[in-house]
Design an enzyme around this catalytic site. Structure first.
Site, PDB file in Angstrom:
ATOM      1  N   GLU A  11       9.388  28.878 -10.237  1.00 44.13           N
ATOM      2  CA  GLU A  11       9.446  28.311 -11.586  1.00 44.13           C
ATOM      3  C   GLU A  11       8.170  28.604 -12.361  1.00 44.13           C
ATOM      4  O   GLU A  11       8.205  28.846 -13.570  1.00 44.13           O
ATOM      5  CB  GLU A  11       9.660  26.787 -11.499  1.00 44.13           C
ATOM      6  CG  GLU A  11       9.878  26.105 -12.839  1.00 44.13           C
ATOM      7  CD  GLU A  11       8.610  25.639 -13.515  1.00 44.13           C
ATOM      8  OE1 GLU A  11       8.684  25.257 -14.703  1.00 44.13           O
ATOM      9  OE2 GLU A  11       7.531  25.645 -12.877  1.00 44.13           O
ATOM     10  N   ASP A  51       3.038  18.843  -9.034  1.00 42.81           N
ATOM     11  CA  ASP A  51       3.777  19.944  -9.657  1.00 42.81           C
ATOM     12  C   ASP A  51       4.011  21.059  -8.642  1.00 42.81           C
ATOM     13  O   ASP A  51       3.210  21.983  -8.556  1.00 42.81           O
ATOM     14  CB  ASP A  51       2.980  20.460 -10.860  1.00 42.81           C
ATOM     15  CG  ASP A  51       3.723  21.492 -11.680  1.00 42.81           C
ATOM     16  OD1 ASP A  51       4.959  21.583 -11.568  1.00 42.81           O
ATOM     17  OD2 ASP A  51       3.059  22.224 -12.435  1.00 42.81           O
ATOM     18  N   HIS A  83      -1.621  22.034 -12.899  1.00 48.79           N
ATOM     19  CA  HIS A  83      -2.112  23.401 -12.686  1.00 48.79           C
ATOM     20  C   HIS A  83      -3.604  23.475 -12.382  1.00 48.79           C
ATOM     21  O   HIS A  83      -4.248  24.501 -12.618  1.00 48.79           O
ATOM     22  CB  HIS A  83      -1.812  24.296 -13.904  1.00 48.79           C
ATOM     23  CG  HIS A  83      -0.367  24.461 -14.207  1.00 48.79           C
ATOM     24  ND1 HIS A  83       0.091  25.146 -15.321  1.00 48.79           N
ATOM     25  CD2 HIS A  83       0.738  24.049 -13.551  1.00 48.79           C
ATOM     26  CE1 HIS A  83       1.408  25.139 -15.342  1.00 48.79           C
ATOM     27  NE2 HIS A  83       1.819  24.472 -14.263  1.00 48.79           N
TER      28      HIS A  83
END
Length: 465
Positions: free
Chosen positions: A326, A292, A424
């Site tokens: 983002e 990510d 995350h």
């Protein structure tokens, strides 16, 4: 009669020749990706030489410089940086927390500050704790039972949902708005169960918002690992009078300048029609952001390289955009759309990869029924590569600001079952990315871009959603 027969044979055979041409082009794309892919090497550098790329950080700027350099080396028609102001939030020294069952008897638990949170006081916060299953429970519990305490949001992801993104959506509100809502009831801080299906010791960060809460009234927010959440919940049931302590030193600084990184190949027939493929270059700081969204960035870069090296000359202008910010602001996506509108650019297609570098399963689309039917008619071309999903659905956060009635938006959909194990968290690292899966994703994206470019989109239809 002879002329008529020849014409008839030509009409009948044309679709088969076209189909064979498409099959050959897709085969060339996949062969190139799997034997001479660049995505994995690029990701290796982003992850292991640069690391986590929080917006506004030195590492984010290093990623901008590196990806621009790599795009320059591909011989594209144009590569440039698009300035954008981004927030600069810093984590500070590592967070610390414990459960206190009685004075002097404590058990440490893993936590991390949520992105955008304020710090605790220098000495930390220690208080009784109240457990809720979501924001809607605050009203039921009442201010009299919340004021002066720490609110513990403990709604887990729903394991019954096969789509892990649907499960994520079902509980992420407590992370994003939990502090703002608990503060209205007089809470001193919030602890949020990490948004993952896995039971482990990794706390998962993510963005949160205080809404219009004045700065002086904002309360600190942290995520607790799922094992920590289970321990806290069980301990609280056994002894409702336990106390929880946590300390974090995060800070919101002034906005700083950063960049979207953009490269393009000019279209040969319709240069004013723009097709975008991209991912977001920023990441959270706990891991190195490999899934990510380093994976999406390097796949998007490789799309242009794969088409170029297989000899395909696009009709439309193909543009790779590596969006900044983002994760905690969407400034890059909004800036790109703003500049595109100001320049009156005509975008006809946008594809985003932001669901990890796992095995590709297909795409979800935000587009008209007519465009979706056209795309679904190509499903047979993807069957040899085990790509089967061509459905209506979410595309991507960074490309959504481009939406208008003539635009087809698409999102790459890899297998999602392991994505939230890493999302995350500290274990979103390079060793958890499989080289072949990453390359298959790049080839799948390049194949869709090729087909959209070759056959075009169907204009003047109202987009859904």
């Amino acid at each position: 009669m002879r002329t008529t027969l020849l014409l008839l044979l030509l009409v009948i055979s044309t679709p088969f020749f076209a189909q064979s041409e498409d099959e050959r082009q897709l085969r060339a794309i996949y062969d190139k990706a799997l034997t001479n892919g660049k995505a994995y090497d690029w990701l290796n550098h982003l992850s292991n030489q640069i690391g986590g790329r929080l917006s506004g950080s030195v590492q984010a700027q290093q990623a901008v410089d590196y990806t621009r350099e790599q795009l320059d080396s591909l011989g594209l028609d144009r590569v440039w940086l698009q300035p954008v102001m981004v927030p600069k939030w810093v984590r500070g020294t590592p967070e610390f927390a414990f459960i206190e069952t009685k004075p002097g008897v404590t058990t440490n638990v893993p936590i991390c500050a949520l992105g955008g949170s304020v710090a605790t006081p220098d000495v930390g916060i220690k208080a009784n704790i109240v457990e809720v299953q979501g924001i809607e429970d605050l009203e039921k519990v009442g201010r009299e039972n919340i004021e002066g305490k720490i609110v513990f949001y403990n709604r887990p992801m729903d394991p019954k949902l096969i789509s892990t993104f649907a499960s994520y959506s079902g509980c992420v509100d407590q992370r994003y708005a939990g502090a703002a809502e608990a503060g209205k009831f007089g809470a001193l801080g919030v602890i949020v169960r990490s948004v993952t299906l896995r039971l482990d010791d990794y706390p998962h960060t993510g963005s949160m918002s205080y809404g219009d809460t004045p700065v002086s009234e904002r309360i600190p927010a942290a995520a607790i690992s799922t094992k920590g959440a289970e321990l806290l919940s069980t301990t609280l049931k056994l002894n409702p009078d336990i106390k929880f302590y946590f300390k974090q030193n995060c800070k919101q600084l002034d906005d700083v300048e950063s960049y979207n990184v953009i490269g393009e190949i000019q279209g040969s027939t319709y240069p004013n029609e723009v097709m975008v493929v991209g991912g977001h270059l920023d990441s959270w700081d706990l891991g190195d952001g490999s899934h990510d969204d380093g994976a999406g960035c390097v796949q998007s870069m490789d799309v242009l390289r794969l088409l170029k090296e297989t000899g395909y000359k696009p009709k439309r202008t193909l543009r790779v955009v590596l969006f900044m910010n983002e994760e905690n602001g969407l400034r890059g996506g909004n800036k790109y759309a703003e500049v595109a509108r100001r320049k009156n650019e005509k975008h006809v297609f946008a594809l985003e990869s932001d669901s990890g570098g796992f095995t590709p399963r297909g795409f979800s689309f935000n587009c008209s029924d007519e465009n979706l039917k056209q795309i679904q008619s190509w499903a047979g071309l993807f069957e040899p590569y085990l790509i089967h999903m061509f459905v209506e659905g979410y595309s991507g956060a960074d490309i959504r600001p481009l939406m208008d009635q003539d635009l087809v938006l698409a999102g790459l959909r890899p297998d999602s079952q392991r994505y939230f194990d890493h999302h995350h968290a500290e274990n979103d690292t390079f060793e958890h990315v499989n080289k072949r899966e990453l390359e298959l994703g790049a080839a799948t994206m390049a194949s869709l871009v090729y087909l959209i470019d070759k056959y075009g989109t169907i204009p003047n239809k109202k987009i859904k959603g």
